[in-house]
Scaffold this motif. Sequence first.
Motif, PDB file in Angstrom:
ATOM      1  N   LEU A  50       3.872  13.604   4.086  1.00  0.00           N
ATOM      2  CA  LEU A  50       2.645  13.698   3.353  1.00  0.00           C
ATOM      3  C   LEU A  50       1.573  14.514   4.087  1.00  0.00           C
ATOM      4  O   LEU A  50       1.688  14.711   5.125  1.00  0.00           O
ATOM      5  CB  LEU A  50       2.137  12.328   3.135  1.00  0.00           C
ATOM      6  CG  LEU A  50       3.292  11.195   2.609  1.00  0.00           C
ATOM      7  CD1 LEU A  50       2.567   9.836   2.276  1.00  0.00           C
ATOM      8  CD2 LEU A  50       3.415  11.773   0.982  1.00  0.00           C
ATOM      9  N   ARG A  95       8.132   9.286  -6.850  1.00  0.00           N
ATOM     10  CA  ARG A  95       7.177   8.161  -7.037  1.00  0.00           C
ATOM     11  C   ARG A  95       7.229   7.594  -5.528  1.00  0.00           C
ATOM     12  O   ARG A  95       8.422   6.880  -5.245  1.00  0.00           O
ATOM     13  CB  ARG A  95       7.569   7.270  -8.117  1.00  0.00           C
ATOM     14  CG  ARG A  95       6.383   6.131  -8.169  1.00  0.00           C
ATOM     15  CD  ARG A  95       6.640   5.144  -9.486  1.00  0.00           C
ATOM     16  NE  ARG A  95       7.361   6.021 -10.541  1.00  0.00           N
ATOM     17  CZ  ARG A  95       6.684   6.378 -11.624  1.00  0.00           C
ATOM     18  NH1 ARG A  95       5.255   6.033 -11.662  1.00  0.00           N
ATOM     19  NH2 ARG A  95       7.394   6.963 -12.539  1.00  0.00           N
ATOM     20  N   THR A  96       6.254   7.157  -5.013  1.00  0.00           N
ATOM     21  CA  THR A  96       6.234   6.390  -3.911  1.00  0.00           C
ATOM     22  C   THR A  96       6.549   4.962  -4.143  1.00  0.00           C
ATOM     23  O   THR A  96       6.106   4.353  -5.114  1.00  0.00           O
ATOM     24  CB  THR A  96       4.819   6.561  -2.797  1.00  0.00           C
ATOM     25  OG1 THR A  96       3.757   6.024  -3.659  1.00  0.00           O
ATOM     26  CG2 THR A  96       4.895   8.062  -2.442  1.00  0.00           C
ATOM     27  N   GLY A 121      10.237   6.703  -1.198  1.00  0.00           N
ATOM     28  CA  GLY A 121      10.052   7.278  -2.533  1.00  0.00           C
ATOM     29  C   GLY A 121      11.390   7.597  -3.202  1.00  0.00           C
ATOM     30  O   GLY A 121      12.373   7.790  -2.494  1.00  0.00           O
ATOM     31  N   GLY A 124       3.583   3.677  -5.872  1.00  0.00           N
ATOM     32  CA  GLY A 124       3.327   3.945  -7.397  1.00  0.00           C
ATOM     33  C   GLY A 124       2.665   5.554  -7.379  1.00  0.00           C
ATOM     34  O   GLY A 124       2.702   5.852  -8.627  1.00  0.00           O
ATOM     35  N   ARG A 125       2.470   5.974  -6.381  1.00  0.00           N
ATOM     36  CA  ARG A 125       2.046   7.299  -6.667  1.00  0.00           C
ATOM     37  C   ARG A 125       3.051   8.499  -6.770  1.00  0.00           C
ATOM     38  O   ARG A 125       4.033   8.565  -6.237  1.00  0.00           O
ATOM     39  CB  ARG A 125       1.144   7.876  -5.123  1.00  0.00           C
ATOM     40  CG  ARG A 125       0.001   7.406  -4.949  1.00  0.00           C
ATOM     41  CD  ARG A 125      -0.796   7.664  -3.903  1.00  0.00           C
ATOM     42  NE  ARG A 125      -0.137   8.964  -3.261  1.00  0.00           N
ATOM     43  CZ  ARG A 125      -0.327   9.157  -1.922  1.00  0.00           C
ATOM     44  NH1 ARG A 125      -1.170   8.355  -1.148  1.00  0.00           N
ATOM     45  NH2 ARG A 125       0.087  10.475  -1.028  1.00  0.00           N
ATOM     46  N   GLU A 126       2.743   9.280  -7.839  1.00  0.00           N
ATOM     47  CA  GLU A 126       3.592  10.453  -8.106  1.00  0.00           C
ATOM     48  C   GLU A 126       3.148  11.580  -7.394  1.00  0.00           C
ATOM     49  O   GLU A 126       1.968  11.884  -7.527  1.00  0.00           O
ATOM     50  CB  GLU A 126       3.601  10.924  -9.568  1.00  0.00           C
ATOM     51  CG  GLU A 126       4.402   9.700 -10.219  1.00  0.00           C
ATOM     52  CD  GLU A 126       4.732  10.400 -11.581  1.00  0.00           C
ATOM     53  OE1 GLU A 126       4.750  11.475 -12.071  1.00  0.00           O
ATOM     54  OE2 GLU A 126       5.117   9.256 -12.382  1.00  0.00           O
ATOM     55  N   ILE A 127       4.118  12.350  -6.641  1.00  0.00           N
ATOM     56  CA  ILE A 127       3.639  13.636  -5.771  1.00  0.00           C
ATOM     57  C   ILE A 127       4.802  14.497  -5.853  1.00  0.00           C
ATOM     58  O   ILE A 127       5.869  14.138  -6.132  1.00  0.00           O
ATOM     59  CB  ILE A 127       3.434  13.289  -4.390  1.00  0.00           C
ATOM     60  CG1 ILE A 127       4.366  12.574  -3.439  1.00  0.00           C
ATOM     61  CG2 ILE A 127       1.920  12.573  -4.359  1.00  0.00           C
ATOM     62  CD1 ILE A 127       4.040  12.395  -1.918  1.00  0.00           C
ATOM     63  N   ARG A 175       9.721  15.928  -7.275  1.00  0.00           N
ATOM     64  CA  ARG A 175       8.579  14.926  -7.913  1.00  0.00           C
ATOM     65  C   ARG A 175       9.188  13.711  -7.432  1.00  0.00           C
ATOM     66  O   ARG A 175      10.327  13.325  -8.069  1.00  0.00           O
ATOM     67  CB  ARG A 175       8.365  15.103  -9.494  1.00  0.00           C
ATOM     68  CG  ARG A 175       7.039  14.218  -9.615  1.00  0.00           C
ATOM     69  CD  ARG A 175       6.639  14.404 -11.297  1.00  0.00           C
ATOM     70  NE  ARG A 175       6.113  15.556 -11.084  1.00  0.00           N
ATOM     71  CZ  ARG A 175       6.191  16.731 -12.042  1.00  0.00           C
ATOM     72  NH1 ARG A 175       7.237  16.588 -12.936  1.00  0.00           N
ATOM     73  NH2 ARG A 175       5.759  18.101 -12.020  1.00  0.00           N
ATOM     74  N   LYS A 184       0.897  -1.179  -0.023  1.00  0.00           N
ATOM     75  CA  LYS A 184       0.057  -0.133   0.096  1.00  0.00           C
ATOM     76  C   LYS A 184       0.915   1.211   0.182  1.00  0.00           C
ATOM     77  O   LYS A 184       1.948   1.420   0.839  1.00  0.00           O
ATOM     78  CB  LYS A 184      -0.732  -0.034   1.216  1.00  0.00           C
ATOM     79  CG  LYS A 184      -1.770   1.097   1.209  1.00  0.00           C
ATOM     80  CD  LYS A 184      -2.461   1.186   2.492  1.00  0.00           C
ATOM     81  CE  LYS A 184      -3.615   2.272   2.525  1.00  0.00           C
ATOM     82  NZ  LYS A 184      -4.528   2.322   3.680  1.00  0.00           N
ATOM     83  N   GLY A 185       0.554   2.361  -0.650  1.00  0.00           N
ATOM     84  CA  GLY A 185       1.396   3.381  -1.025  1.00  0.00           C
ATOM     85  C   GLY A 185       2.148   3.566  -2.137  1.00  0.00           C
ATOM     86  O   GLY A 185       2.818   4.418  -2.401  1.00  0.00           O
TER      87      GLY A 185
END
Length: 70
Positions: A30, A50-51, A61, A10-13, A48, A7-8
């Motif tokens: 976060l 990626r988790t 990340g 693949g997100r880009e932030i 930027r 969990k967590g």
Amino acid sequence: MSRATRKGGGREIEVVIEAMGARGDGLSKLPDETPLFVPHALPGERVRIRTAAKSDAGIRGGVIELLEES
């Protein structure tokens, strides 16, 4: 479960690195206050990322792009 699918992942932030962690990783948080560890990032940089993996200590990340140098 593999590390990449936890969990967590693949997100880009975009985040601003606030400090250095004990192991030398850049440290941010976060919006929900979960610690975010980013290798090869320095305090004051906006990046930027990626988790990648969640652990009891927080989320790791990887840097995709350096948006603003420190």
